[in-house]
Design a protein around this motif. Structure first.
Motif, short mmCIF file in Angstrom:
data_model
loop_
_atom_site.label_atom_id
_atom_site.label_comp_id
_atom_site.label_asym_id
_atom_site.label_seq_id
_atom_site.Cartn_x
_atom_site.Cartn_y
_atom_site.Cartn_z
N ASP A 271 0.85 -1.19 0.00
CA ASP A 271 0.00 0.00 0.00
C ASP A 271 0.89 1.24 0.00
O ASP A 271 1.88 1.31 0.74
CB ASP A 271 -0.90 0.03 1.23
CG ASP A 271 -1.92 -1.10 1.24
OD1 ASP A 271 -2.14 -1.70 0.17
OD2 ASP A 271 -2.48 -1.38 2.31
N SER A 273 0.46 5.32 0.49
CA SER A 273 -0.45 6.38 0.90
C SER A 273 0.24 7.73 0.78
O SER A 273 1.43 7.87 1.10
CB SER A 273 -0.91 6.18 2.35
OG SER A 273 -1.66 5.00 2.48
N ARG A 275 -0.55 11.79 1.82
CA ARG A 275 -1.40 12.73 2.54
C ARG A 275 -1.54 13.99 1.69
O ARG A 275 -0.63 14.83 1.64
CB ARG A 275 -0.79 13.04 3.91
CG ARG A 275 -1.68 13.85 4.83
CD ARG A 275 -2.86 13.07 5.35
NE ARG A 275 -2.48 12.03 6.29
CZ ARG A 275 -2.46 12.18 7.61
NH1 ARG A 275 -2.81 13.32 8.15
NH2 ARG A 275 -2.13 11.17 8.38
N ASN A 281 -6.57 11.96 2.41
CA ASN A 281 -5.55 10.95 2.16
C ASN A 281 -5.88 10.17 0.89
O ASN A 281 -7.04 9.87 0.61
CB ASN A 281 -5.48 9.98 3.34
CG ASN A 281 -4.24 9.12 3.31
OD1 ASN A 281 -3.13 9.63 3.43
ND2 ASN A 281 -4.42 7.82 3.14
N THR A 283 -4.76 6.57 -1.19
CA THR A 283 -4.10 5.28 -1.00
C THR A 283 -4.17 4.47 -2.28
O THR A 283 -5.22 4.39 -2.92
CB THR A 283 -4.76 4.48 0.14
OG1 THR A 283 -4.71 5.24 1.34
CG2 THR A 283 -4.05 3.16 0.37
#
Length: 704
Positions: A271, A273, A275, A281, A283
């Motif tokens: 994963d 991610s 911000r 967020n 992902t």
């Protein structure tokens, strides 16, 4: 489609009203909000539960907890204090739970993600957006066991969500104490906000006593952040990590005991991610694998409708509250159709996994708007080419505690048909009704299209008055015959439903051995779209008794009618012919005290069932002899006597977990039912060796 567009236009018009245009107005609290000033530090405390860092003594102190139970408004019998620190990385909260009898403190669990209601514990809610609607719930006991959950629209929204945080506790001759570290990277929050909503609740288990730091009525839970206190003085919270990369490596071995074949497999993915902002967020999940996900609990079905199993996969659980549609679930107003049910993605109708090659999610909040988007690319399986699924949910906060929004889904993971779903909802909530009472109402409408059935619709509304002395509600909904969203869940179609609920719940503070009792009535009526009665249920609780000792007892009389238009078969093989049936059953239920070494409950149901008789014995017993060992056993036996057959349906489970530390555990689950005549065994070793970094060893075996 016209009906949907009219309702949607009315709901979306709330976006143009004056109350939605200006800055959010703070609630006019029925009492001044409690608050605490946080202290910024350069050197944070060591999180070890001993509270011996000098910096704690420089921080402002908050306390003065008052009871919700047993005596509302009275000071708690044991003193509680807390202090709050912060730096650029995290929020630090220290709790001093003094106790005049420290040898009687309950601290019997180390388990992660178990609600610690069998122990003395603290739980607190944080509203980082100060929107008086949404937030996070955390709980822990003196051992430092951790529980975390999502708060959505002032209500608990599920505990399967996990985030990164640290908690350590200790017990000495003054009481028990705990230090909590909440990294800002683990929370979504509004940048520039110097004030967060905050409330704390303490439970003293041996006394069955519960109290809050800020309370505006015992009917309001800690999750009601609209009625919380505040943390003030949080300056300069703009530094958050932009990127987070979580790779995984999986090794699997499968063995067929019948054919004697075995094979080894390995895979990798991860994963990523990013911000986008402190409250938004994105992902990306590559080659998504859910091998570590807990196995489903077995269920038996004695109805003519399908069962719903909960989502347990972390990717879909994170920020899942943003995707909630309608009023959620209340006894008077259950959501009859869920427009987005994430288990449709990556699982077939029979529950078999389908590889998700790529999944993306954007979720968070921008100003008054709550935004959630999911896209998934599924692998080929059987004779079906890989499919795509897309979900979008947008809602806007209006009034003081309310929201209006829309949801859409596209795709069908289990076919190549075109499928679309559109929905719009308005949810109103206030805790100032009749000065200090809670009142909720919801209205929603959905339209679904697929190649086979064209457009079909569902809509409904509900009213709820969930308060201390009177808990009441009304609900109505209608679902077209072919309304079946392909990425949603609909249990029953082609019906109109009418529901009512009324519960009178007096307190008995003059009777020393009885805390409260309930007299309740619930009903649920279903008609066809031609207004012909199809089924109904009437439930009477006379009474429900809650004793000061922690025991509770209820006696329920249930009167039920059903008119199946075709024969159907239930778990165990019993066949119910088409026809009209009335029957009555009686339910005796006992719950054991949470403070006991043995906890849980048991009950007995006896009565008629369709054209025969049915009796049920059920029990769940928990036994926690040591903090490093938690065990539970559950059993249900259903005996049927029908004119042409007699049979029984049984299901049982044994669950025990070894807890080495709050970050390391080894669980074992055995499940058996006599319908499949099989025994399932699932064992999972879990180790969070570094905050956010986890290792699992999982074994699943089925016998029979």
């Amino acid at each position: 489609m016209t009906r949907f567009l009219i309702i949607g236009a009315v709901l979306l018009s709330f976006n143009t009203l004056p109350f939605a245009a200006g800055p959010s107005q703070d609630l006019k609290a029925s009492k001044p909000r409690a608050y605490i000033n946080a202290l910024r530090v350069d050197t944070p405390p060591v999180v070890d539960g001993h509270m011996d860092d000098e910096i704690w003594q420089k921080a402002p102190v908050a306390g003065d907890f008052v009871q919700d139970d047993p005596i509302a408004g009275a000071p708690m019998t044991e003193r509680t204090e807390f202090r709050i620190l912060y730096d650029n990385e995290a929020l630090y909260i220290g709790f001093w739970c003094y106790d005049s009898e420290p040898n009687k403190i309950f601290a019997r669990s180390l388990s992660r993600d178990n609600w610690p209601d069998e122990d003395d514990f603290i739980h607190f809610a944080i509203d980082p957006f100060l929107d008086r609607r949404n937030g996070y719930l955390f709980a822990f006991n003196a051992n430092g066991s951790r529980f975390d959950a999502i708060i959505n629209n002032n209500a608990y929204a599920g505990n399967s969500w996990d985030t990164i945080w640290n908690c350590r506790g200790s017990i000495n001759n003054e009481g028990w104490f705990c230090e909590v570290k909440l990294p800002f990277d683990s929370l979504a929050f509004a940048p520039g906000n110097t004030t967060w909503g905050f409330n704390v609740d303490r439970t003293i288990r041996r006394k069955n006593e519960e109290g809050k730091w800020h309370t505006e009525g015992r009917h309001l839970s800690t999750s009601a952040v609209a009625n919380a206190g505040e943390i003030r003085g949080l300056e300069g919270l703009n530094r958050v990590s932009k990127w987070e990369i979580t790779p995984f490596v999986v090794g699997k071995y499968q063995h067929d005991h019948i054919g004697g074949d075995g094979k080894t497999m390995s895979d990798f993915g991860g994963d990523i991610s990013y911000r986008l902002a402190s409250n938004l967020n994105a992902t990306l999940s590559l080659n998504t694998d859910f091998a570590e996900t807990e196995v489903d609990t077995r269920q038996l079905n004695f109805t003519r409708f399908s069962l719903m199993y909960p989502e347990k996969r972390d990717f879909f659980l994170k920020d899942s509250g943003i995707f909630q549609f309608g009023a959620g679930y209340y006894k008077s107003a259950p959501m009859p159709s869920t427009p987005f049910f994430s288990r449709r993605i990556g699982l077939t109708h029979s529950g078999q996994p389908v590889q998700i090659n790529l999944a993306t999610k954007v979720s968070g909040r921008i100003g008054k708007y709550n935004i959630g988007m999911i896209g998934a690319m599924l692998d080929d399986y059987e004779n079906l080419d890989g499919q795509n699924a897309f979900i979008t949910r947008v809602s806007k906060n209006v009034l003081e505690q309310s929201s209006v929004g829309m949801i859409s889904t596209m795709g069908d993971p289990n076919s190549e048909m075109d499928a679309y779903m559109l929905g719009t909802d308005f949810n109103y909530r206030t805790t100032r009704f009749l000065t200090d009472k809670t009142f909720r109402t919801s209205i929603y409408s959905m339209a679904n299209y697929d190649d086979e059935t064209d457009w079909n619709y569902a809509h409904g509304t509900s009213l709820s008055y969930p308060n201390e002395f009177i808990d009441a509600g009304l609900s109505y909904y209608q679902i077209d015959e072919d309304f079946k969203p392909k990425i949603g869940f609909t249990r029953r179609t082609g019906v109109r439903h009418y529901g009512t609920q009324l519960s009178i719940r007096p307190r008995t503070e003059k009777i020393s051995w009885l805390r409260k009792y309930h007299l309740s009535y619930y009903n649920s009526l279903y008609t066809t779209l031609a207004n012909q009665m199809e089924s109904q249920k009437h439930s009477f609780y006379i009474p429900y008794l809650d004793f000061e000792s922690g025991y509770s007892f209820s006696f329920e009389i249930e009167r039920e009618f059903d008119r199946p238009d075709q024969d159907f078969t239930v778990s165990g093989g019993g066949k119910v012919p088409a026809g009209e049936y009335w029957w009555t059953d009686y339910n005796f239920d006992v719950d054991l005290p949470d403070a006991g070494l043995i906890n849980g409950g048991f009950g007995y149901v006896i009565g008629h069932w369709y054209h025969g008789e049915k009796n049920t014995i059920y029990a769940r017993v928990g036994f926690d002899p040591f903090k490093w060992l938690n065990t539970s056993v559950s059993y249900s036996h259903n005996g049927f006597e029908l004119p042409d057959s007699e049979f029984d349906a049984q299901i049982s489970s044994l669950n025990f977990r070894f807890n080495f530390t709050p970050d390391m555990g080894w669980s074992h689950l055995f499940q058996h039912d006599n319908i499949s005549d099989s025994m399932g065994y699932n064992t999972r070793f879990f180790w969070e060796f570094k905050p956010g970094k986890k290792a699992y060893i999982v074994l699943r075996q089925n016998y029979g």
